[in-house]
Design an enzyme around this catalytic site. Sequence first.
Site, PDB file in Angstrom:
ATOM      1  N   LYS B  79       0.841  -1.194   0.000  1.00 54.36           N
ATOM      2  CA  LYS B  79       0.000   0.000   0.000  1.00 54.36           C
ATOM      3  C   LYS B  79       0.876   1.244   0.000  1.00 54.36           C
ATOM      4  CE  LYS B  79      -3.942   1.972   2.542  1.00 54.36           C
ATOM      5  NZ  LYS B  79      -4.824   1.820   3.724  1.00 54.36           N
ATOM      6  N   SER B 149      -9.569   1.747   2.741  1.00 52.34           N
ATOM      7  CA  SER B 149      -8.689   2.528   1.896  1.00 52.34           C
ATOM      8  C   SER B 149      -7.617   1.715   1.181  1.00 52.34           C
ATOM      9  CB  SER B 149      -8.010   3.601   2.740  1.00 52.34           C
ATOM     10  OG  SER B 149      -7.195   3.012   3.733  1.00 52.34           O
ATOM     11  N   SER B 173      -9.991  -0.696   6.781  1.00 47.56           N
ATOM     12  CA  SER B 173      -9.360  -0.476   5.475  1.00 47.56           C
ATOM     13  C   SER B 173      -8.639  -1.677   4.885  1.00 47.56           C
ATOM     14  CB  SER B 173      -8.377   0.693   5.555  1.00 47.56           C
ATOM     15  OG  SER B 173      -9.072   1.909   5.507  1.00 47.56           O
TER      16      SER B 173
END
Lengths: 74, 482
Positions: B79, B149, B173
């Site tokens: 990420k 996210s 997330s």
Amino acid sequence: MPTDDLTPPEAARWAARAGLPLAEDRHARVAATARHIHSVVSVLRELDFGDVPPAAAYSAHSDHFAEEPRHDAS
Amino acid sequence: MTPADLTLAAAAAAIRDRRLSPVELVESVLDRITRVEPGLGAYATVTADRARASARAAEEEIAAGHHRGPLHGVPMGLKDLIDVAGTATSAGSRVRDGHRAGTDSTVAARLSEAGAVLVGKTHTHEFAYGLITPQTRNARNPDRVAGGSSGGSAVAVAAGTATFALGTDTGGSIRVPAALNGVVGLKPTYGLVPRHGVTALSWSLDHVGPITRTVEDAALVLPALAGYDPRDPASVRSGPPDHRPAPEPDLTGLRVGVPHTYYFDHVDPEVEAAVRRAVDRLSDLGARLTEVGVPLARYIQATQWGLMVPEATAYHARTLRDTPDRYAEDVRVLLEAGELMPAGDHLRAQRARTLMRREWARLLTEVDVIAAPAVPLTAVPAGRESVTWPDGTVEAVSDAYVRLSAPADITGFPALTLPVGHDHAGLPIGMQLLGRPFEEATLLRTGHAYERTAPAVRPREHAPRDTVPGTGGGDAGIPAGA
């Protein structure tokens, strides 16, 4: 301070007191969002916490600082 | 099936036995990226040259008899909040234009040491403060949201453009995009995986964990991530989690709590039906089911917001003043409004968290695992902002996606989501398993037992296009961070 009726000028004043000057075109949006956040978070005022402490993450016994750079706050 | 479609466990076994070269595997994944990435947008950066060099090095090392373990030579996505030396950590934000990380985060360094091959940095909702990841499309249907996210990580794993990935989880997330894309997401116990070098959203709620195609794969990644690091003040000294698959998927004696409040309220009927079928499967495998109530349910969202909102605003204090125009509007207004929250509200949230942690610990003396939906509805069409439930309640999509994830972030208890079916439109449904702190092994054992009795999940390049009924338009509500 009740915020359920927080007006855009009040939001601007509160933000300024927090050190965040807001341009005029931000006032209404920030006020609306702050009202919504308040409506969610204020539910916690129903709780009687008695002696319950906050769940802060702090320990005086720590080796966390040895490898961190010194902080220059000047 | 190509090497890009292999689970981590299968790829690792093939590499270990020299039936598959890391170079072949990485080339297969890079080829998949070339073909599907333009339509998915999972990656902020693809590090193809670096990946090829790492794969060649892994191949030579393994040929020389030094096999580092199951991650050696396996392609991964990180990420884009996770620092990798020499690459940008753009955090999905123009605020980070020109950024270049000087050193590896702890997790990037540990994965590198384990021999994993970085394929690229995956998209995040800006600074992880949202549930959509608008840069990325759902891996099963491009008209649907990826979730967030950690949307890029989940989509990459689902689409075969990474064999595994890392995400972060502050209000769901990892678990939300994993569930919406039909893959597995593990939010470990708070403090188990160090966050040094990972951009914060909310220090007291942030977690780092794996996104994989199977529970077995998550169990292979977690040991490489876990372990004490003094540079993360929340890091704890804890032994590495050890999950070894049992010979048979037997859950005899396991006590599984099924919530009769909160987790099945305002849940799409197809989601509820799939999760209840999965719970019945756990029972078939020997688990003993017990109904449980969810403590302090009325205060979950308030506690989550009372912690996250002021912490996020504090993190961004400097850039919010220096370069406010560089934030997307949805994130900017939340950061600005966060300045108006009184300290008393934040402290009340911290005290409510103390109560919640106590009550959940008590609950988890009565059962070993709690089984529930991961999210109350499948992936919504891009642009939809609210859902209307049958009783007329209107809820922001982001609030709905966070709702069932927040308890594990507030308490810090571990939570795993795994795919347990699809709705009528072919969109994935996730079941969430929650457990006691540092007992990830129990969740992994339970989830692994389930998946061994279910069809394997494979990457899908083409997905059905359809719509989800029961969701309404409108723009009520405000994005909640994750």
